[in-house]
Design a protein around this motif. Structure first.
Motif, short mmCIF file in Angstrom:
data_model
loop_
_atom_site.label_atom_id
_atom_site.label_comp_id
_atom_site.label_asym_id
_atom_site.label_seq_id
_atom_site.Cartn_x
_atom_site.Cartn_y
_atom_site.Cartn_z
N VAL A 224 0.85 -1.19 0.00
CA VAL A 224 0.00 0.00 0.00
C VAL A 224 0.88 1.23 0.00
O VAL A 224 1.85 1.30 0.76
CB VAL A 224 -0.93 0.02 1.23
CG1 VAL A 224 -1.74 1.31 1.26
CG2 VAL A 224 -1.85 -1.18 1.25
N GLN A 225 0.54 2.19 -0.87
CA GLN A 225 1.26 3.47 -0.87
C GLN A 225 0.27 4.60 -0.60
O GLN A 225 -0.88 4.55 -1.02
CB GLN A 225 2.03 3.68 -2.18
CG GLN A 225 1.24 3.44 -3.46
CD GLN A 225 0.57 4.66 -4.04
OE1 GLN A 225 0.74 5.78 -3.54
NE2 GLN A 225 -0.19 4.46 -5.10
N ASP A 226 0.78 5.60 0.10
CA ASP A 226 -0.12 6.68 0.53
C ASP A 226 0.18 7.98 -0.22
O ASP A 226 -0.14 9.07 0.26
CB ASP A 226 -0.01 6.89 2.03
CG ASP A 226 1.37 7.37 2.48
OD1 ASP A 226 1.55 7.61 3.68
OD2 ASP A 226 2.27 7.49 1.62
N MET A 227 0.78 7.87 -1.40
CA MET A 227 1.23 9.06 -2.11
C MET A 227 0.43 9.34 -3.37
O MET A 227 0.80 10.19 -4.16
CB MET A 227 2.70 8.90 -2.48
CG MET A 227 3.57 8.73 -1.25
SD MET A 227 5.15 7.99 -1.67
CE MET A 227 4.67 6.30 -1.98
N ASP A 228 -0.65 8.57 -3.58
CA ASP A 228 -1.48 8.75 -4.78
C ASP A 228 -0.67 8.52 -6.06
O ASP A 228 -0.91 9.16 -7.09
CB ASP A 228 -2.12 10.15 -4.80
CG ASP A 228 -3.35 10.21 -5.69
OD1 ASP A 228 -3.56 11.24 -6.35
OD2 ASP A 228 -4.08 9.21 -5.73
N HIS A 229 0.28 7.60 -6.00
CA HIS A 229 1.11 7.32 -7.16
C HIS A 229 0.39 6.43 -8.17
O HIS A 229 -0.34 5.50 -7.80
CB HIS A 229 2.39 6.60 -6.72
CG HIS A 229 3.40 7.52 -6.12
ND1 HIS A 229 4.57 7.07 -5.54
CD2 HIS A 229 3.43 8.87 -6.02
CE1 HIS A 229 5.27 8.09 -5.13
NE2 HIS A 229 4.60 9.21 -5.39
N GLU A 230 0.62 6.73 -9.46
CA GLU A 230 0.01 5.92 -10.51
C GLU A 230 0.71 4.58 -10.69
O GLU A 230 0.07 3.59 -10.99
CB GLU A 230 0.09 6.67 -11.86
CG GLU A 230 -1.00 7.66 -12.12
CD GLU A 230 -0.83 8.93 -11.31
OE1 GLU A 230 -1.82 9.67 -11.17
OE2 GLU A 230 0.28 9.17 -10.81
N GLU B 201 -6.78 -3.38 -7.77
CA GLU B 201 -8.19 -2.98 -7.76
C GLU B 201 -8.37 -1.54 -7.30
O GLU B 201 -9.34 -0.87 -7.66
CB GLU B 201 -9.00 -3.92 -6.87
CG GLU B 201 -9.02 -5.35 -7.38
CD GLU B 201 -9.71 -5.46 -8.72
OE1 GLU B 201 -10.77 -4.82 -8.92
OE2 GLU B 201 -9.18 -6.17 -9.61
N LYS B 202 -7.43 -1.07 -6.49
CA LYS B 202 -7.46 0.32 -6.02
C LYS B 202 -6.10 0.94 -6.27
O LYS B 202 -5.08 0.26 -6.29
CB LYS B 202 -7.79 0.38 -4.53
CG LYS B 202 -9.20 -0.07 -4.19
CD LYS B 202 -9.49 0.12 -2.72
CE LYS B 202 -10.93 -0.27 -2.40
NZ LYS B 202 -11.25 -0.06 -0.97
N LYS B 203 -6.10 2.25 -6.45
CA LYS B 203 -4.88 2.95 -6.83
C LYS B 203 -3.77 2.75 -5.80
O LYS B 203 -2.60 2.63 -6.15
CB LYS B 203 -5.18 4.44 -6.99
CG LYS B 203 -4.05 5.23 -7.62
CD LYS B 203 -4.49 6.67 -7.82
CE LYS B 203 -3.43 7.45 -8.57
NZ LYS B 203 -3.84 8.87 -8.76
N SER C 67 6.83 2.33 -5.79
CA SER C 67 5.86 3.15 -6.51
C SER C 67 6.55 4.39 -7.06
O SER C 67 7.65 4.76 -6.61
CB SER C 67 4.70 3.56 -5.59
OG SER C 67 5.12 4.49 -4.63
N SER C 68 5.91 5.01 -8.04
CA SER C 68 6.38 6.29 -8.56
C SER C 68 5.18 7.11 -9.00
O SER C 68 4.11 6.56 -9.28
CB SER C 68 7.39 6.11 -9.69
OG SER C 68 6.79 5.57 -10.84
#
Lengths: 116, 114
Positions: free
Chosen positions: A24-30, A69-71, A93-94
Motif C-alpha cells: 500500500v502506498q499513501d502518495m497517490d502514485h500511478e 483494484e485500487k490505486k 511506486s512512482s
C-alpha cells in the motif's frame, strides 16, 4: 513523508500454498512495481502497474500474478508457492509523469518470504 | 533489452579511503541512470540520478557519479568513505516510458571498517 508499506516483514509458507503479498502506498502514485531481490542477482522486476486494473509483465513473471483494484494497493500473488520463490520481495511506486515523484522509485521495506 | 553490470560484488575499505564502484550498461537508446543504496535494515533509497546535462552528478552524503557515454559507464565515487557508508549499492538504468521502469545491477556490498 512518502510511505510504501508492505504488510509483512517475514512470511513462512509451505510448498503449494497460495500466497498474497500486499503493498500500500499513501502518495497517490500511478505506478507500482514488484521486484524480487536475491543475493548475487540484484533486483528483478516481476510485474508492474501504471493504473488501476492495468498490469504489465516484468522480466520474471512466471509463477506470479498481480492485482490492482485500487490505486493505492498492489498485490502480488503466488498461485502455488515453490521453494525457488523463496526471496525478498520489494514493492515500489512512482508518481505522475512530469512530477519529481515520477523520476525515482519509492521502495517499501520488503517481505522476506520463505517457502518450505 | 537493457542490462546493467556491476563488476565489484564485495568491497572492503577502511575509513577515509576513496571509493569507486563500477557500473556499465547496455542499451541502444537514451537512458536514465541511477544509483540506489540499501543501508542495513533499511529500504532502498535513491543516492543520485542522471537524466541529461552535466555528466558529473552529485548525490546525497558526498557521493557523485560520472556518466561516460562512450564507455556506457556510470561509476559511483566518494573521496573519503565513512563507517556509515556500509551498505549495498545498486546501479540501475531506465528508459523513460511515462515512468521509470528500471533494470538493476546485481549490487555491490560495501563494508567500511572503522
Amino acid at each position: 513523508d512518502v510511505k510504501v508499506t508492505q504488510s509483512s516483514r517475514y512470511l513462512v509458507k509451505r510448498t503449494g500454498e497460495k500466497v498474497f503479498l500486499e503493498c500500500v502506498q499513501d502518495m497517490d502514485h500511478e505506478n507500482m512495481f514488484w521486484y524480487r531481490q536475491d543475493p548475487g542477482l540484484g533486483l528483478r522486476l516481476i510485474y508492474f502497474s501504471y493504473d488501476v486494473k492495468m498490469k504489465e509483465k516484468g522480466d520474471i513473471p512466471e509463477g506470479y500474478s498481480v492485482s490492482r483494484e485500487k490505486k493505492e494497493r498492489f498485490s502480488l500473488i503466488l498461485e502455488s508457492a515453490s521453494t525457488n520463490q523463496t526471496s525478498m520481495y520489494l514493492c515500489a511506486s512512482s508518481g505522475t509523469a512530469g512530477s519529481s515523484a515520477n523520476e525515482k522509485l519509492f521502495f517499501g521495506s520488503g517481505t522476506q518470504l520463505s517457502v518450505l | 533489452a537493457q542490462s546493467v553490470s556491476q563488476h565489484n560484488h564485495h568491497v572492503i575499505l577502511s575509513e577515509a579511503a576513496s571509493l569507486e564502484l563500477g557500473c556499465n550498461y547496455s542499451y541502444g537508446g537514451t537512458v536514465n541512470l541511477f544509483w540506489y543504496v540499501q543501508y542495513p535494515g533499511q529500504h532502498l533509497q535513491l543516492l543520485l540520478k542522471y537524466f541529461s546535462g552535466d555528466p558529473l552528478v552529485k548525490g546525497i552524503k558526498g557521493f557523485e557519479a560520472e556518466f561516460i557515454k562512450s564507455k556506457f559507464s556510470f561509476n559511483l565515487r566518494k573521496p573519503s568513505v565513512q563507517w556509515s557508508d556500509t551498505a549495498e549499492y545498486f546501479c540501475a538504468v531506465g528508459a523513460y516510458t511515462g515512468f521509470q521502469k528500471l533494470v538493476f545491477g546485481t549490487g555491490t556490498r560495501l563494508l567500511v571498517s572503522p
